[in-house]
Design a protein around this motif. Structure first.
Motif, PDB file in Angstrom:
ATOM      1  N   ARG A   1     -13.295  72.575   5.736  1.00 43.29           N
ATOM      2  CA  ARG A   1     -13.733  73.623   6.470  1.00 43.29           C
ATOM      3  C   ARG A   1     -13.977  73.294   7.717  1.00 43.29           C
ATOM      4  O   ARG A   1     -14.147  72.128   8.140  1.00 43.29           O
ATOM      5  CB  ARG A   1     -15.167  74.113   5.746  1.00 43.29           C
ATOM      6  N   GLN A   2     -14.171  74.094   8.741  1.00 47.11           N
ATOM      7  CA  GLN A   2     -14.104  74.340  10.145  1.00 47.11           C
ATOM      8  C   GLN A   2     -14.847  75.296  10.592  1.00 47.11           C
ATOM      9  O   GLN A   2     -14.625  76.476  10.681  1.00 47.11           O
ATOM     10  CB  GLN A   2     -12.753  73.984  10.990  1.00 47.11           C
ATOM     11  N   ALA A   3     -16.259  74.629  11.133  1.00 51.68           N
ATOM     12  CA  ALA A   3     -17.299  75.520  11.782  1.00 51.68           C
ATOM     13  C   ALA A   3     -16.831  75.678  13.239  1.00 51.68           C
ATOM     14  O   ALA A   3     -16.112  74.939  13.673  1.00 51.68           O
ATOM     15  CB  ALA A   3     -18.727  74.991  11.716  1.00 51.68           C
TER      16      ALA A   3
ATOM     17  N   GLY B   1     -16.645  75.296  16.720  1.00 50.65           N
ATOM     18  CA  GLY B   1     -16.745  74.289  17.802  1.00 50.65           C
ATOM     19  C   GLY B   1     -17.032  73.035  17.220  1.00 50.65           C
ATOM     20  O   GLY B   1     -17.310  71.952  17.877  1.00 50.65           O
ATOM     21  N   LYS B   2     -16.734  72.886  16.001  1.00 54.44           N
ATOM     22  CA  LYS B   2     -16.459  71.641  15.310  1.00 54.44           C
ATOM     23  C   LYS B   2     -15.363  71.418  14.575  1.00 54.44           C
ATOM     24  O   LYS B   2     -14.307  71.948  14.512  1.00 54.44           O
ATOM     25  CB  LYS B   2     -17.612  71.481  13.952  1.00 54.44           C
ATOM     26  N   GLU B   3     -15.033  70.077  14.251  1.00 55.13           N
ATOM     27  CA  GLU B   3     -13.981  69.624  13.688  1.00 55.13           C
ATOM     28  C   GLU B   3     -13.968  69.969  12.289  1.00 55.13           C
ATOM     29  O   GLU B   3     -14.829  70.163  11.675  1.00 55.13           O
ATOM     30  CB  GLU B   3     -13.963  67.974  13.843  1.00 55.13           C
ATOM     31  N   ARG B   4     -12.585  69.945  11.810  1.00 50.18           N
ATOM     32  CA  ARG B   4     -12.364  70.041  10.243  1.00 50.18           C
ATOM     33  C   ARG B   4     -13.040  69.062   9.591  1.00 50.18           C
ATOM     34  O   ARG B   4     -12.756  67.966   9.866  1.00 50.18           O
ATOM     35  CB  ARG B   4     -10.880  70.322  10.163  1.00 50.18           C
ATOM     36  N   GLU B   5     -13.880  69.414   8.555  1.00 44.18           N
ATOM     37  CA  GLU B   5     -14.469  68.333   7.624  1.00 44.18           C
ATOM     38  C   GLU B   5     -14.144  68.716   6.305  1.00 44.18           C
ATOM     39  O   GLU B   5     -13.901  69.811   5.689  1.00 44.18           O
ATOM     40  CB  GLU B   5     -15.799  68.518   7.654  1.00 44.18           C
TER      41      GLU B   5
ATOM     42  N   GLU C   1     -18.254  66.226  -0.528  1.00 45.61           N
ATOM     43  CA  GLU C   1     -18.967  65.817   0.589  1.00 45.61           C
ATOM     44  C   GLU C   1     -20.470  66.215  -0.007  1.00 45.61           C
ATOM     45  O   GLU C   1     -20.951  66.817  -0.613  1.00 45.61           O
ATOM     46  CB  GLU C   1     -18.739  66.945   1.644  1.00 45.61           C
TER      47      GLU C   1
ATOM     48  N   GLU D   1     -25.398  76.819   7.385  1.00 47.86           N
ATOM     49  CA  GLU D   1     -24.435  75.645   7.738  1.00 47.86           C
ATOM     50  C   GLU D   1     -23.271  75.507   7.125  1.00 47.86           C
ATOM     51  O   GLU D   1     -22.342  74.632   7.436  1.00 47.86           O
ATOM     52  CB  GLU D   1     -25.119  74.477   7.842  1.00 47.86           C
TER      53      GLU D   1
ATOM     54  N   GLY E   1     -18.080  78.982   8.033  1.00 43.84           N
ATOM     55  CA  GLY E   1     -16.743  78.384   8.702  1.00 43.84           C
ATOM     56  C   GLY E   1     -15.358  78.963   7.981  1.00 43.84           C
ATOM     57  O   GLY E   1     -15.648  79.505   6.920  1.00 43.84           O
TER      58      GLY E   1
END
Length: 122
Positions: free
Chosen positions: A37-39, A41-45, A60, A88, A91
């Motif tokens: 997933r990618q939120a 402004g954030k990197e893919r996690e 995770e 949270e 994403g």
């Protein structure tokens, strides 16, 4: 492998949602599958993965116990059942396929779906 993800949407905190990812290509059963997933402004996690050989699952830390990954090789589909959703968790969720064992790292996945947006409101 050609992946199509679906099932995203707008939900409230505490709700559940099930994402699906279907392969329209070949050799699905010989690929480990992952969800990332990618939120904004954030990197893919990494979120979750399931191996092709022994169906071991990996999660995770923040989703363990709330999310469940599963697959049906006959239907060439992998699912991500998400429960007790939190803001949270918002994403774009991507499914991915990789030869070899399941991995936490995106670089080990060769094929990616287009992503499906999950928005969790508080």
């Amino acid at each position: 492998v050609q992946l199509q993800a679906s099932g995203g949407g707008l939900v409230q905190a505490g709700d559940s949602l099930r994402l699906s990812c279907t392969d329209s290509g070949r050799d699905f059963s010989r690929h480990s599958m992952g969800w990332f997933r990618q939120a904004p402004g954030k990197e893919r996690e990494f979120v979750a993965a399931i191996s092709w050989s022994d169906l071991r699952t990996f999660y995770e830390d923040s989703v363990r116990g709330r999310f469940t990954i599963s697959r049906d090789n006959a239907k060439k589909t992998v699912w991500l059942q998400m429960s007790s959703l939190k803001p949270e968790d918002t994403g774009i969720y991507y499914c991915a396929a990789g030869v070899g064992g399941a991995s936490y790292y995106a670089r080990y996945y060769q094929s990616w779906g287009q992503g499906t947006l999950v928005t969790v409101s508080s």
